[in-house]
Design a protein around this motif. Structure first.
Motif, short mmCIF file in Angstrom:
data_model
loop_
_atom_site.label_atom_id
_atom_site.label_comp_id
_atom_site.label_asym_id
_atom_site.label_seq_id
_atom_site.Cartn_x
_atom_site.Cartn_y
_atom_site.Cartn_z
N ILE A 134 0.85 -1.19 0.00
CA ILE A 134 0.00 0.00 0.00
C ILE A 134 0.89 1.24 0.00
N HIS A 135 0.59 2.18 -0.86
CA HIS A 135 1.32 3.45 -0.91
C HIS A 135 0.96 4.30 0.30
N GLN A 152 18.20 0.81 -2.93
CA GLN A 152 18.47 -0.63 -2.87
C GLN A 152 17.30 -1.39 -3.48
N PRO A 153 17.55 -2.58 -4.05
CA PRO A 153 16.47 -3.29 -4.73
C PRO A 153 15.38 -3.76 -3.78
N CYS A 154 14.16 -3.58 -4.21
CA CYS A 154 13.02 -4.12 -3.47
C CYS A 154 13.21 -5.62 -3.32
N ARG A 155 12.95 -6.12 -2.11
CA ARG A 155 13.18 -7.54 -1.86
C ARG A 155 12.12 -8.43 -2.51
N THR A 180 13.00 -3.65 -7.99
CA THR A 180 12.96 -2.23 -8.36
C THR A 180 13.66 -1.40 -7.27
N PRO A 181 14.47 -0.42 -7.65
CA PRO A 181 15.11 0.41 -6.62
C PRO A 181 14.07 1.09 -5.72
N ARG A 223 7.10 0.23 -7.55
CA ARG A 223 6.36 -0.74 -8.36
C ARG A 223 5.31 -1.49 -7.53
N CYS A 224 5.73 -1.95 -6.34
CA CYS A 224 4.79 -2.71 -5.50
C CYS A 224 3.76 -1.80 -4.83
N GLN A 225 4.15 -0.55 -4.59
CA GLN A 225 3.26 0.36 -3.85
C GLN A 225 2.97 1.55 -4.76
N ARG A 226 1.98 1.37 -5.63
CA ARG A 226 1.68 2.38 -6.62
C ARG A 226 1.01 3.60 -6.01
N VAL A 227 1.37 4.75 -6.53
CA VAL A 227 0.73 5.99 -6.09
C VAL A 227 -0.75 5.92 -6.44
#
Length: 286
Positions: A191-192, A253-256, A260-261, A277-281
């Motif tokens: 969640i953003h 640092q890359p998302c685990r 994506t940074p 990427r995982c937590q879109r605005v």
DNA sequence: AACTGCACCTGGTAGC
DNA sequence: TGCTACCAGGTGCAGT
């Protein structure tokens, strides 16, 4: 930066090493450390003298020690950098020692409040009818409290016109969550941080709560292992902080999850860390 | 009334 | 080298 898990470790330490002991005398070495005790340092010391400490309690990030045979409690908050240490009396004073509490027994240890940045402090308060210090009436139950009401939390955030991270840090809605675990829980829930709370469905808010509890429980498990000595410790440097954070402090640092940074954004004079990427605005049709 | 923004602190570090 | 600027952020409260 102590949040709920670190404070709970301290509570357990106080219960083990301080509860049941009778206070002999109190030294206030920095007035700011008792600024919430409006009657001042002398009054604070006088009211604690000869009193016996009851069971250590916690709600959110607040700690308190009831004084037996009174309707008062010593309330503590660690702020940003506070520590409560049980030290042998002959240990050299810490550089930022603010308050020293000596006991009337022969155990040879004393309780020390050490705080570099002096956001924390101790104070004495009347207990409300529910047993909590009266100044905590506006602090909500925390998510590890068995009586935390998930449905009421969902209804409350849906009724607010605010964003999800603000809600997580609002101690009147849910207590114990700070900037670090808010970012961690939001990353886990994908969640953003600026998503309006009014857009959270019941399953989404339930999932968020599940992740808040998950990250706190994991931190507590790690923090708890280091506490097995004559030392009530909180310094924000437990192994958890170094090894297990997925979001906080991981800019570039890359998302685990997806590689994506991670990004950092200024937020409320602080920072928010998230995966773009995982937590879109959220799209906000204002 | 609900919501927003900032002062309070100090030590470490980056930049010049 | 020594100075300045900035960063960390929980809480309470003033302001909108």
């Amino acid at each position: 930066m102590p949040e709920l898990p670190e404070v709970e470790v301290v509570r357990r330490g106080l219960q083990t090493w301080v509860s049941g002991r009778t206070i002999a005398d109190v030294q206030v070495l920095h007035p700011r450390a008792i600024r919430r005790h409006l009657a001042g340092a002398e009054d604070f010391a006088a009211r604690l003298g000869d009193r016996t400490v009851g069971d250590a309690c916690r709600r959110g990030k607040y700690l308190w020690l009831p004084l037996t045979d009174t309707d008062t409690s010593v309330l503590g908050h660690l702020g940003m950098s506070g520590q409560l240490l049980v030290q042998p009396q002959d240990t050299a004073d810490e550089k930022h020692l603010r308050i020293r509490i000596r006991f009337a027994d022969a155990l040879g240890t004393e309780l020390r409040f050490v705080d570099q940045r002096t956001f924390g402090g101790l104070s004495l308060h009347e207990n409300a009818p529910d047993g909590l210090p009266d100044v905590l009436s506006h602090i909500a139950r925390d998510p590890l409290d068995p009586l935390f009401d998930d449905a009421a939390f969902h209804a409350a955030i849906r009724a607010r016109r605010t964003t999800v991270k603000r809600a997580l840090l609002d101690q009147s809605l849910i207590s114990g969550v700070g900037n670090i675990y808010a970012d961690e829980a939001l990353w886990r829930a994908r969640i953003h941080y600026e998503r309006p709370t009014a857009t959270l469905t019941r399953p989404r808010s339930a999932e968020l709560l599940r992740h808040v509890r998950g990250v706190m429980t994991a931190a507590l498990a790690v923090g708890g292992t280091t506490f097995d000595s004559l030392y009530v410790n909180v310094n924000g440097e437990s192994g958890y902080f170094d090894r297990s954070l997925d979001a906080y402090g991981r800019e570039d640092q890359p998302c685990r999850r997806c590689g994506t940074p991670m990004r950092r954004r200024p937020w409320m004079n602080r920072s928010s860390y998230f995966c773009p990427r995982c937590q879109r605005v959220p799209r906000t049709p204002s």
